[in-house]
Design a protein around this motif. Sequence first.
Motif, PDB file in Angstrom:
ATOM      1  N   VAL A   1       0.837  -1.201   0.000  1.00  0.00           N
ATOM      2  CA  VAL A   1       0.000   0.000   0.000  1.00  0.00           C
ATOM      3  C   VAL A   1       0.874   1.254   0.000  1.00  0.00           C
ATOM      4  N   ASN A   2       0.357   2.334  -0.579  1.00  0.00           N
ATOM      5  CA  ASN A   2       1.059   3.610  -0.690  1.00  0.00           C
ATOM      6  C   ASN A   2       1.738   3.997   0.624  1.00  0.00           C
ATOM      7  N   ARG A   3       3.016   4.384   0.519  1.00  0.00           N
ATOM      8  CA  ARG A   3       3.802   4.720   1.703  1.00  0.00           C
ATOM      9  C   ARG A   3       3.216   5.917   2.455  1.00  0.00           C
ATOM     10  N   LYS A   4       2.641   6.860   1.739  1.00  0.00           N
ATOM     11  CA  LYS A   4       2.069   8.045   2.383  1.00  0.00           C
ATOM     12  C   LYS A   4       0.934   7.654   3.318  1.00  0.00           C
ATOM     13  N   LEU A   5       0.087   6.735   2.888  1.00  0.00           N
ATOM     14  CA  LEU A   5      -1.025   6.279   3.717  1.00  0.00           C
ATOM     15  C   LEU A   5      -0.503   5.571   4.962  1.00  0.00           C
ATOM     16  N   SER A   6       0.527   4.746   4.790  1.00  0.00           N
ATOM     17  CA  SER A   6       1.124   4.051   5.934  1.00  0.00           C
ATOM     18  C   SER A   6       1.728   5.041   6.927  1.00  0.00           C
ATOM     19  N   THR A   7       2.381   6.077   6.396  1.00  0.00           N
ATOM     20  CA  THR A   7       3.005   7.084   7.256  1.00  0.00           C
ATOM     21  C   THR A   7       1.968   7.828   8.082  1.00  0.00           C
ATOM     22  N   ILE A   8       0.826   8.148   7.455  1.00  0.00           N
ATOM     23  CA  ILE A   8      -0.233   8.867   8.174  1.00  0.00           C
ATOM     24  C   ILE A   8      -0.764   8.020   9.329  1.00  0.00           C
ATOM     25  N   ILE A   9      -1.022   6.745   9.071  1.00  0.00           N
ATOM     26  CA  ILE A   9      -1.540   5.867  10.126  1.00  0.00           C
ATOM     27  C   ILE A   9      -0.503   5.695  11.235  1.00  0.00           C
ATOM     28  N   GLU A  10       0.760   5.493  10.852  1.00  0.00           N
ATOM     29  CA  GLU A  10       1.813   5.298  11.843  1.00  0.00           C
ATOM     30  C   GLU A  10       2.062   6.571  12.641  1.00  0.00           C
ATOM     31  N   GLY A  11       2.094   7.716  11.956  1.00  0.00           N
ATOM     32  CA  GLY A  11       2.312   8.983  12.635  1.00  0.00           C
ATOM     33  C   GLY A  11       1.190   9.311  13.602  1.00  0.00           C
ATOM     34  N   GLU A  12      -0.055   9.061  13.176  1.00  0.00           N
ATOM     35  CA  GLU A  12      -1.200   9.299  14.068  1.00  0.00           C
ATOM     36  C   GLU A  12      -1.063   8.482  15.340  1.00  0.00           C
ATOM     37  N   SER A  13      -0.742   7.208  15.189  1.00  0.00           N
ATOM     38  CA  SER A  13      -0.654   6.318  16.349  1.00  0.00           C
ATOM     39  C   SER A  13       0.461   6.732  17.309  1.00  0.00           C
ATOM     40  N   LEU A  14       1.615   7.125  16.747  1.00  0.00           N
ATOM     41  CA  LEU A  14       2.743   7.514  17.592  1.00  0.00           C
ATOM     42  C   LEU A  14       2.370   8.664  18.527  1.00  0.00           C
ATOM     43  N   PHE A  15       1.666   9.652  17.976  1.00  0.00           N
ATOM     44  CA  PHE A  15       1.381  10.847  18.760  1.00  0.00           C
ATOM     45  C   PHE A  15       0.073  10.752  19.542  1.00  0.00           C
ATOM     46  N   ASN A  16      -0.916  10.004  19.019  1.00  0.00           N
ATOM     47  CA  ASN A  16      -2.178   9.977  19.758  1.00  0.00           C
ATOM     48  C   ASN A  16      -2.102   9.060  20.980  1.00  0.00           C
ATOM     49  N   ASP A  17      -1.161   8.113  21.003  1.00  0.00           N
ATOM     50  CA  ASP A  17      -0.975   7.286  22.196  1.00  0.00           C
ATOM     51  C   ASP A  17      -0.627   8.153  23.398  1.00  0.00           C
ATOM     52  N   GLY A  18       0.303   9.087  23.177  1.00  0.00           N
ATOM     53  CA  GLY A  18       0.706   9.973  24.266  1.00  0.00           C
ATOM     54  C   GLY A  18      -0.437  10.834  24.740  1.00  0.00           C
ATOM     55  N   LEU A  19      -1.197  11.389  23.815  1.00  0.00           N
ATOM     56  CA  LEU A  19      -2.330  12.245  24.172  1.00  0.00           C
ATOM     57  C   LEU A  19      -3.416  11.435  24.883  1.00  0.00           C
ATOM     58  N   ALA A  20      -3.653  10.217  24.417  1.00  0.00           N
ATOM     59  CA  ALA A  20      -4.667   9.363  25.045  1.00  0.00           C
ATOM     60  C   ALA A  20      -4.293   9.026  26.485  1.00  0.00           C
ATOM     61  N   VAL A  21      -3.011   8.765  26.736  1.00  0.00           N
ATOM     62  CA  VAL A  21      -2.559   8.458  28.098  1.00  0.00           C
ATOM     63  C   VAL A  21      -2.745   9.677  29.005  1.00  0.00           C
ATOM     64  N   VAL A  22      -2.463  10.871  28.481  1.00  0.00           N
ATOM     65  CA  VAL A  22      -2.655  12.092  29.265  1.00  0.00           C
ATOM     66  C   VAL A  22      -4.141  12.292  29.581  1.00  0.00           C
ATOM     67  N   LEU A  23      -5.011  12.092  28.583  1.00  0.00           N
ATOM     68  CA  LEU A  23      -6.453  12.221  28.808  1.00  0.00           C
ATOM     69  C   LEU A  23      -6.946  11.195  29.828  1.00  0.00           C
ATOM     70  N   PHE A  24      -6.383   9.989  29.771  1.00  0.00           N
ATOM     71  CA  PHE A  24      -6.738   8.939  30.733  1.00  0.00           C
ATOM     72  C   PHE A  24      -6.367   9.374  32.149  1.00  0.00           C
ATOM     73  N   MET A  25      -5.172   9.936  32.303  1.00  0.00           N
ATOM     74  CA  MET A  25      -4.721  10.381  33.621  1.00  0.00           C
ATOM     75  C   MET A  25      -5.631  11.482  34.166  1.00  0.00           C
ATOM     76  N   ILE A  26      -5.965  12.442  33.309  1.00  0.00           N
ATOM     77  CA  ILE A  26      -6.830  13.553  33.737  1.00  0.00           C
ATOM     78  C   ILE A  26      -8.215  13.032  34.121  1.00  0.00           C
ATOM     79  N   ALA A  27      -8.783  12.139  33.273  1.00  0.00           N
ATOM     80  CA  ALA A  27     -10.134  11.631  33.521  1.00  0.00           C
ATOM     81  C   ALA A  27     -10.192  10.745  34.757  1.00  0.00           C
TER      82      ALA A  27
END
Length: 524
Positions: A147-173
């Motif tokens: 599959v197109n590398r750009k699509l893979s990069t978007i999915i991988e990049g989203e996951s790398l950064f949203n994991d951190g944000l999700a953990v912070v939201l979990f801590m706050i909640a």
Amino acid sequence: MHHSLNIALVLLAVAVGVTALAKKINKPYPIALVIVGGIIGLVPVPELDPIKGIIQEGQTFQFIIISLLLPTLLGEASIKLPFSHLRDHAKPIIALAIGGTFLTFLIVGAGSYYVLGLGLQTAFVFAALMSATDPVSVLSIFKSLGVNRKLSTIIEGESLFNDGLAVVLFMIASIYLPSYIEMGAGGFVSALLMLLKVSFGGVLVGGGFGYIFSKFTSWYDDYPLEILFSILLFYGSFLIAESIHVSGVIAVVVAGLTFGNYGAKIGMSPTTKINIHSFWDVLALFANSLVFLLVGLEIAYININDKWGLIISSIIIVLIARTIAVYGTLFSIKGIPTKWKHVLNWGGLKGSLSIALALSLPNDFPGRENIIILAFSVVFFSLLAQGMTISALISRLKIKGPNKEKTEYEEVITAVNRYDHAIQRLYQLKKEAIISSIVFEKWKALYVHKSEESKKKLDEMYEQHPEWRKSQEYKASIEALYAEHEAVENLLRKDMISSQLAEEEVERIINKIEQQRTNYNEQE
């Protein structure tokens, strides 16, 4: 101690065996591991009871996944991700990782409160768990399908950064939400400040340690030692960030990006890069295998007999939230085909981080049992239903990788670069008197012949495919503008032009770069 070692060895043997079989039959190994883990959890085999006992100890499970395996998974992904890929696709990645994560959090939280009838804090803790994505199985499918590398990069990049944000939201909640609610409007401001402090604190810790260890690598050319540096970097940045109450997940991601890009540029030899990547490839495969097997084992301890309505409703809410998050945040971003949005939507799988965070909740936390049941059910559905159908969706949408001719073109481009770099290295070896003139001439002649043959083949391909010119024109224009930017910076450093003129020139160049990118994406 001996008993624990035996359990660990059995776990490893099962994980490696299932992974090897899945790779042999070309199936996504994470999904296979979840299925096998579920079977082991449900089938009464006395010899496997010690393994099942690990899952009953929530703190043990959380420690294994979050403290031991998560830094490995995040570090491996970030150290190998070129910063240029993130920069080129920054808009969709930021939109999904920040805007999409917040939208998912709010929609799932509201839906869980009003539709599922969960308590307010319980609902938003569950929402935080559902905000994280785990693309491991999807990316393995992407790789097999080309599959197109750009699509893979978007999915991988989203996951790398949203994991951190999700953990912070979990801590706050899970910790601060009740007190923030009591504070009213001031509570929202406090929550936002907490989010910024934890997130940016993680960035500073990761960036600082990544810079320091990058400098360390420039002092040595010893890849075993530099591999040890990378281990110390990932686990050290995670533990130190957590100890000062900022995001360890974000710290590891930023540290990996810094070390893998800046560190590689200033201090890693080709041998070091190859060996560091190989080392983390092995460690990540090991970590992923254990993680998904442990998630599958959890099924034995989930009592869902009277929860089917709640489970089905929660799955629907999470799917709706993901759909709104993807299409809503990417609506105004150009260059993302609708077909890609369909894949990004269905490919937003949930994974082990959600389970580990759920199990980390104190036993007396309100609604803990419901959170664990719902989190596991959504993760299990996500990995099985979505993970097993994503390849069919890709085929139906006809999202294919490069065709045979484009693949051959990329192979020839690679060959040209390989041979020319080899020739440059031979010149360097001769200049440093490491090889004699006779040896130099012999090997230079060999590589020059290979390079000329590849360049001749490349010219023939360009003549046969004039449609490739558009892509080449774009790359030429972008690289030329980067060179212009570098020239202005050099003049400024040498005090040959004023800072005001330099700023004006740089702004003009950046505007041209953005315009070129926009025009190219619109034509794609």
